[in-house]
Design an enzyme around this catalytic site. Sequence first.
Site, PDB file in Angstrom:
ATOM      1  N   CYS A   1       1.486  -9.603   1.293  1.00  0.00           N
ATOM      2  CA  CYS A   1       2.525  -9.017   0.456  1.00  0.00           C
ATOM      3  C   CYS A   1       2.472  -7.511   0.659  1.00  0.00           C
ATOM      4  O   CYS A   1       1.398  -6.901   0.571  1.00  0.00           O
ATOM      5  CB  CYS A   1       2.266  -9.340  -1.012  1.00  0.00           C
TER       6      CYS A   1
ATOM      7  N   GLN B   1       2.931 -21.240 -18.999  1.00  0.00           N
ATOM      8  CA  GLN B   1       3.075 -20.075 -19.878  1.00  0.00           C
ATOM      9  C   GLN B   1       4.210 -20.320 -20.866  1.00  0.00           C
ATOM     10  O   GLN B   1       5.318 -20.688 -20.480  1.00  0.00           O
ATOM     11  CB  GLN B   1       3.358 -18.806 -19.078  1.00  0.00           C
TER      12      GLN B   1
ATOM     13  N   TYR C   1       7.501  -8.584 -24.958  1.00  0.00           N
ATOM     14  CA  TYR C   1       8.235  -9.763 -25.390  1.00  0.00           C
ATOM     15  C   TYR C   1       7.986 -10.013 -26.886  1.00  0.00           C
ATOM     16  O   TYR C   1       7.363  -9.214 -27.565  1.00  0.00           O
ATOM     17  CB  TYR C   1       7.858 -10.968 -24.528  1.00  0.00           C
TER      18      TYR C   1
ATOM     19  N   GLU D   1       9.944  -6.225  24.481  1.00  0.00           N
ATOM     20  CA  GLU D   1      10.009  -4.990  23.714  1.00  0.00           C
ATOM     21  C   GLU D   1      10.110  -3.815  24.685  1.00  0.00           C
ATOM     22  O   GLU D   1       9.341  -3.729  25.644  1.00  0.00           O
ATOM     23  CB  GLU D   1       8.770  -4.847  22.825  1.00  0.00           C
TER      24      GLU D   1
ATOM     25  N   LYS E   1       2.735   3.871   1.943  1.00  0.00           N
ATOM     26  CA  LYS E   1       3.379   2.773   2.645  1.00  0.00           C
ATOM     27  C   LYS E   1       2.485   2.133   3.707  1.00  0.00           C
ATOM     28  O   LYS E   1       2.945   1.312   4.500  1.00  0.00           O
ATOM     29  CB  LYS E   1       4.669   3.278   3.311  1.00  0.00           C
TER      30      LYS E   1
ATOM     31  N   ALA F   1      12.352  -8.728  12.881  1.00  0.00           N
ATOM     32  CA  ALA F   1      13.302  -9.810  13.144  1.00  0.00           C
ATOM     33  C   ALA F   1      12.959 -10.530  14.438  1.00  0.00           C
ATOM     34  O   ALA F   1      12.935 -11.768  14.490  1.00  0.00           O
ATOM     35  CB  ALA F   1      14.731  -9.268  13.199  1.00  0.00           C
TER      36      ALA F   1
ATOM     37  N   CYS G   1       7.162  -4.758  -1.408  1.00  0.00           N
ATOM     38  CA  CYS G   1       8.470  -4.122  -1.186  1.00  0.00           C
ATOM     39  C   CYS G   1       9.395  -4.341  -2.377  1.00  0.00           C
ATOM     40  O   CYS G   1      10.305  -3.542  -2.615  1.00  0.00           O
ATOM     41  CB  CYS G   1       9.107  -4.662   0.084  1.00  0.00           C
TER      42      CYS G   1
END
Length: 656
Positions: free
Chosen positions: A341, A102, A172, A409, A427, A390, A344
């Site tokens: 994805c 690009q 742009y 857990e 969400k 985590a 976030c």
Amino acid sequence: MKFEKMFSPIQIGPMEVKNRFVVPPMGNNFANTDGTMSDQSVAYYGARAKGGFGLITLEATVVHKGAKGGPRKPCLYDDSAIPSFKKVIDACHAEGAKVSIQLQNAGPEGNAKNAGAPIQAATAVTSADGRDIPEAVTTEQVYELARGYGEAARRAMEAGADAVEIHMAHGYLVNSFMSPRTNKRVDEFGGSFENRMRFSTLIIDEVKKATQGKIAVLARINSTEDMFGGLDNHDMCAIATYLESCGLDALHVSRAVHLKDEYMWAPTGIHGGFSAEYVANIKKCVSIPVITVGRYTEPQFAEVMVRTGNADLVAFGRQSLADPAMPKKAFEDRLEDMTPCIACLQGCVANMYAGKPICCLTNPVLGRESEGMKEAETKKKIYVIGGGPAGMCAAFTAARRGHDVTLFEASDVLGGNMRLAAYPPGKGDITNMIRSYITKCEKAGVKIVLNTEVTADLIKKDAPDAVIVATGSETLVLPFIKGITAPEIVHGGDCLSGKRPVGHKVLVVGGGMVGAETAEFLAEKGHDVSIIEMRDAIGPDVIHEHRVFLMEGLKEYDVHQYVDAAVSEIYPDGVSYKNAADKSDDTVYELRGFDTVVLSMGYVSKYTHREGQEVVYDFVDELKAICPEVHVVGDAIRARRALDATKEAYDVALNI
């Protein structure tokens, strides 16, 4: 579902692309400060080519000296950069992908300090409050700038590129000439449609002259600017037709200028295809291939777009950051292995603007592809305590390296507070991340033990070689607020998960991201909701693109907002508070008459307490006296973003 259309080849000018999966141009700050591509650039793009993407577009590459918008932007205004681009292109070609570069001048969206020169635009109109005022390009300079695009295209071709993409979108430089909102010129480059398009025409002519039909020439355009008085979808249909007549080989259709970047960096609640109708309208007007882009994550709707003829190729931007091998997984019918994805925006867009290398919450390997993952030299028995992001990330990463990993857990479901974050409106995609992490743990051979709270005695008895503490966080309860521990007070997490019922009229205490999203969650369901917050605004910690839609939701559902309010006491039916903005005001105010008070002031690490300014990790210290190797990750250290949690988890698991 079989993705037959997505995996069919397509001809774009002189270039044949093996499938319809595209990596669009995304600023990543992996380039060297001198404008050359780095070894990390090679590894990053090579990974996406290896993952099955047919067309890889290298990020916005600066075509004019003095137009560099960031410290780590790749540049093609000098021949010295050609060899570094060739390394990237060769790595992609080795995996069967085609490469487009690009070509960009950021124009009014640039930064004079980074560029080392004044920024330029069609007219001296600032792009937004606080930005540099651009210089209006002189008539003579317009022709010179057009030649710069041609020279950059020549260098791209010499580096081995299969195509170049002229950036004509997002406000742009080129876009500033095209749009009547930003072009107020009265020379031959202003006024009529033909005049406003003259710069684009010159650029295409120069690029085609420099490349002589040997590579494909594309342009990225908006489907609409999303601004009053700017180019709308009807205008863009006419522009697309005009650009085709100028000899372009394909169009890459994006959306919006930066003032409306919630439609560029679409947040979680905006799904793939949100611009589909606009793109389809443009596709009807041209015969050249059209690439659509905009929050595509999974290939199902992409297949529909191509199958129905509403687009020819589909660009998976942030999804290619989260999972560079998504096309390969789709082809092999194992999309359950996909890393999604969740939009976030924490590690990609935020870091891009900050000039830092981008990273990813769901994929901590992003930006570290060149490091690889080595098998553990000494296989260890590892216990991971906590099944949030985590804990799971640490567990499957350690297991992939050959360790014997058990994940504990305390509850009956994995996901931690991140799972609850999926409950508010818009969400839901977060659930996809949790499920993908569970799948990764299972396939890596992690032993998962639910409903088990790990104690020091258990660690002493089982004697693991290493323990990773990922116990997460719990609702913040400030002890100096009277009545905050009363049993009638409902914690936000219990409200979201359905563990505690709430009445019709609800007061949410805490107006940060957690409280504001909890308020919208309740208001959507018909509750009469109010929020009270000590700061001067609701949701000040929410990323801008998310906050736009959050505040729209609060307005739509008529959520009452009380700011600058320092709560001093909580009652079963309300609160008392003081004026946080005026310390001289000693008045004690009250908000009463609510059926339920919901506490959502944020989170704090579990198993810690403060001694003065020092945080004491009681449980961790206890474990360190028993186990030879103890690591703490994520919110167990301090309640923060999930991006920090997965990065720390990956780092620890990589080094055990």
